[in-house]
Design a protein around this motif. Structure first.
Motif, mmCIF file in Angstrom:
data_model
loop_
_atom_site.group_PDB
_atom_site.id
_atom_site.type_symbol
_atom_site.label_atom_id
_atom_site.label_comp_id
_atom_site.label_asym_id
_atom_site.label_seq_id
_atom_site.Cartn_x
_atom_site.Cartn_y
_atom_site.Cartn_z
ATOM 1 N N GLN A 1 0.829 -1.211 0.000
ATOM 2 C CA GLN A 1 0.000 0.000 0.000
ATOM 3 C C GLN A 1 0.861 1.258 0.000
ATOM 4 O O GLN A 1 0.551 2.236 -0.698
ATOM 5 N N ALA A 2 1.948 1.237 0.774
ATOM 6 C CA ALA A 2 2.846 2.396 0.821
ATOM 7 C C ALA A 2 3.504 2.627 -0.540
ATOM 8 O O ALA A 2 3.655 3.767 -0.985
ATOM 9 N N LEU A 3 3.880 1.540 -1.210
ATOM 10 C CA LEU A 3 4.467 1.675 -2.547
ATOM 11 C C LEU A 3 3.462 2.283 -3.517
ATOM 12 O O LEU A 3 3.821 3.078 -4.389
ATOM 13 N N GLY A 4 2.191 1.914 -3.357
ATOM 14 C CA GLY A 4 1.160 2.435 -4.240
ATOM 15 C C GLY A 4 0.935 3.928 -4.093
ATOM 16 O O GLY A 4 0.401 4.573 -5.008
ATOM 17 N N ARG B 1 8.452 4.208 -7.828
ATOM 18 C CA ARG B 1 8.385 2.905 -7.158
ATOM 19 C C ARG B 1 9.641 2.086 -7.409
ATOM 20 O O ARG B 1 10.340 2.293 -8.397
ATOM 21 N N PRO B 2 9.927 1.130 -6.523
ATOM 22 C CA PRO B 2 11.112 0.299 -6.721
ATOM 23 C C PRO B 2 10.954 -0.602 -7.931
ATOM 24 O O PRO B 2 9.840 -0.881 -8.397
ATOM 25 N N VAL B 3 12.071 -1.058 -8.417
ATOM 26 C CA VAL B 3 12.066 -1.984 -9.550
ATOM 27 C C VAL B 3 11.572 -3.348 -9.106
ATOM 28 O O VAL B 3 10.857 -4.044 -9.843
ATOM 29 N N VAL B 4 11.940 -3.756 -7.880
ATOM 30 C CA VAL B 4 11.670 -5.127 -7.449
ATOM 31 C C VAL B 4 11.291 -5.179 -5.965
ATOM 32 O O VAL B 4 11.809 -4.420 -5.153
ATOM 33 N N LEU B 5 10.378 -6.089 -5.654
ATOM 34 C CA LEU B 5 10.029 -6.448 -4.278
ATOM 35 C C LEU B 5 10.358 -7.924 -4.104
ATOM 36 O O LEU B 5 9.795 -8.785 -4.785
ATOM 37 N N ILE B 6 11.291 -8.205 -3.193
ATOM 38 C CA ILE B 6 11.607 -9.586 -2.817
ATOM 39 C C ILE B 6 10.870 -9.853 -1.517
ATOM 40 O O ILE B 6 11.157 -9.220 -0.497
ATOM 41 N N ALA C 1 1.697 -6.140 -5.670
ATOM 42 C CA ALA C 1 2.620 -5.098 -6.131
ATOM 43 C C ALA C 1 2.855 -5.169 -7.630
ATOM 44 O O ALA C 1 3.287 -4.181 -8.239
ATOM 45 N N GLU C 2 2.593 -6.321 -8.244
ATOM 46 C CA GLU C 2 2.772 -6.426 -9.694
ATOM 47 C C GLU C 2 1.854 -5.453 -10.436
ATOM 48 O O GLU C 2 2.210 -4.942 -11.496
ATOM 49 N N ALA C 3 0.668 -5.193 -9.872
ATOM 50 C CA ALA C 3 -0.258 -4.253 -10.502
ATOM 51 C C ALA C 3 0.286 -2.831 -10.488
ATOM 52 O O ALA C 3 -0.192 -1.968 -11.230
ATOM 53 N N LEU C 4 1.302 -2.583 -9.648
ATOM 54 C CA LEU C 4 1.932 -1.263 -9.568
ATOM 55 C C LEU C 4 3.129 -1.155 -10.507
ATOM 56 O O LEU C 4 3.818 -0.137 -10.526
ATOM 57 N N GLY C 5 3.389 -2.212 -11.255
ATOM 58 C CA GLY C 5 4.539 -2.214 -12.155
ATOM 59 C C GLY C 5 5.830 -2.652 -11.496
ATOM 60 O O GLY C 5 6.920 -2.423 -12.036
ATOM 61 N N VAL C 6 5.727 -3.285 -10.325
ATOM 62 C CA VAL C 6 6.905 -3.746 -9.583
ATOM 63 C C VAL C 6 7.131 -5.228 -9.876
ATOM 64 O O VAL C 6 6.188 -6.024 -9.848
ATOM 65 N N ARG C 7 8.354 -5.585 -10.164
ATOM 66 C CA ARG C 7 8.699 -7.008 -10.316
ATOM 67 C C ARG C 7 8.685 -7.649 -8.936
ATOM 68 O O ARG C 7 9.348 -7.168 -8.012
ATOM 69 N N VAL C 8 7.937 -8.737 -8.784
ATOM 70 C CA VAL C 8 7.776 -9.373 -7.483
ATOM 71 C C VAL C 8 8.383 -10.770 -7.503
ATOM 72 O O VAL C 8 8.080 -11.585 -8.388
ATOM 73 N N VAL C 9 9.251 -11.040 -6.527
ATOM 74 C CA VAL C 9 9.831 -12.369 -6.341
ATOM 75 C C VAL C 9 9.342 -12.899 -5.001
ATOM 76 O O VAL C 9 9.531 -12.264 -3.965
ATOM 77 N N ARG C 10 8.678 -14.057 -5.041
ATOM 78 C CA ARG C 10 8.155 -14.685 -3.821
ATOM 79 C C ARG C 10 9.136 -15.776 -3.406
ATOM 80 O O ARG C 10 9.208 -16.834 -4.020
ATOM 81 N N LEU C 11 9.868 -15.510 -2.350
ATOM 82 C CA LEU C 11 11.012 -16.325 -1.940
ATOM 83 C C LEU C 11 10.554 -17.441 -0.996
ATOM 84 O O LEU C 11 10.272 -17.199 0.172
ATOM 85 N N ARG C 12 10.493 -18.664 -1.497
ATOM 86 C CA ARG C 12 10.054 -19.806 -0.691
ATOM 87 C C ARG C 12 11.277 -20.443 -0.032
ATOM 88 O O ARG C 12 12.002 -21.234 -0.636
ATOM 89 N N ILE C 13 11.450 -20.102 1.243
ATOM 90 C CA ILE C 13 12.677 -20.422 1.960
ATOM 91 C C ILE C 13 12.554 -21.751 2.698
ATOM 92 O O ILE C 13 11.538 -22.034 3.344
#
Length: 322
Positions: free
Chosen positions: A102-105, A110-115, A156-168
């Motif tokens: 929400q803050a990014l929106g 905006r950032p290039v990527v959200l990990i 965040a993808e709807a905001l144009g941010v590349r999103v990586v969902r890190l399954r640890i």
């Protein structure tokens, strides 16, 4: 780069923040306790206080930021999974991730990527099946938790941010995570696997996890789910055998699964079930694991011998992954 990290004082986040800062990046930590964060990382980072629930002045940290790494969340294994505890674990992760997105929106830039962090629990309890990023969601509390957590990050993808969902997977290092708790029985010569012993353990050395996060930040072709595990998943029996070997101790005293469940309740499923997860995206994209096998990882942690350097993926593993 300017990188914002949530959960930056935790077992993974603090090591990541320290390394990013040492490489010359500007690192801003969103933290509930700025004094504690300062004591841990000093002037390596900048600090903004937030509660993970409410909007506030911390949102200014997203100005001119290139990447956000979201690792905020209470520890899964600190308390029994009562219904109230499970609600807290879900809300804690979901609300913090929703707040970040929400803050990014609300920002013009905006950032290039959200990990964003998640876990291999997404796949639920599994048998011998190899699970890559294309595998379906499993069932159970951890699958529910991971799905809800990832869903908020995905927005965040709807905001144009590349999103990586890190399954640890299980993160290994001497100063935190599950490994220190496993060492004491072996030191006392009473170490051994938790029954049934054939449950799979998908693990990763913390150094490789930090490297994988940095790689995902700069590799613009990576998005969606990313399994943050080493190529060499092992059974619980094999894990304990190699741990005993690294410590010069036997692995002989099996811990009954029913006793674990009796002591820990539903949380005992963390130890009595598992997933055979493979990092197909990382392997197929050429990420160089320093510790692709458990023996080299444990040797580095417990004896101090480092890995042989970036690894070439095992051909058989790559064929299976494909």
């Amino acid at each position: 780069m300017h990188i914002v990290v949530t959960g930056g004082t935790g077992f993974i986040g603090s090591a990541l923040s320290e390394q990013l800062a040492a490489q010359g990046h500007r690192v801003t930590l969103l933290t509930r306790d700025t004094n504690r964060a300062w004591r841990r990382l000093g002037n390596l980072c900048e600090y903004m206080e937030w509660d993970g629930i409410s909007p506030g002045t911390w949102e200014t940290s997203f100005e001119e930021v290139e990447a956000v790494v979201n690792l905020a969340g209470a520890s899964i294994a600190d308390e029994r999974w009562t219904e109230s505890r499970k609600r807290h674990l879900i809300e804690n992760r979901v609300s913090a991730t929703r707040l970040v997105v929400q803050a990014l929106g609300r920002r013009a830039s905006r950032p290039v990527v959200l990990i964003s962090g998640s876990g291999v629990g997404y796949y639920g309890a599994s048998d011998d099946r190899l699970l890559d990023e294309r595998a379906e969601r499993g069932s159970g509390f951890l699958a529910d938790l991971s799905e809800a957590w990832e869903a908020e990050a995905y927005r965040a993808e709807a905001l144009g941010v590349r999103v990586v969902r890190l399954r640890i997977g299980m993160v290994l290092e001497r100063d935190g995570g599950a490994l220190p708790r496993m060492l004491l029985p072996f030191k006392l010569f009473v170490g051994g696997p938790i029954s049934p012993g054939d449950q799979w353990v998908s693990w990763i050395h913390r150094q490789d996890l930090i490297g994988l996060i940095q790689w995902a930040i700069t590799n613009h072709t990576i998005s969606g789910p990313l399994n943050a595990v080493a190529p060499g998943a092992v059974t619980m029996a094999e894990f304990c055998r190699l741990l005993g070997r690294a410590m010069g101790r036997p692995s002989w005293l099996s811990v009954p699964g029913f006793a674990v469940k009796l002591a820990l309740g539903e949380m005992g499923t963390l130890l009595t079930t598992g997933q055979r997860v493979i990092p197909m995206v990382a392997l197929s994209s050429g990420f160089p694991f320093v510790y692709p096998d458990l023996e080299s990882a444990l040797r580095a942690i417990l004896i101090g011998r480092t890995g042989a350097g970036p690894s070439v993926p095992d051909r058989r593993q790559t064929e299976v992954s494909a």
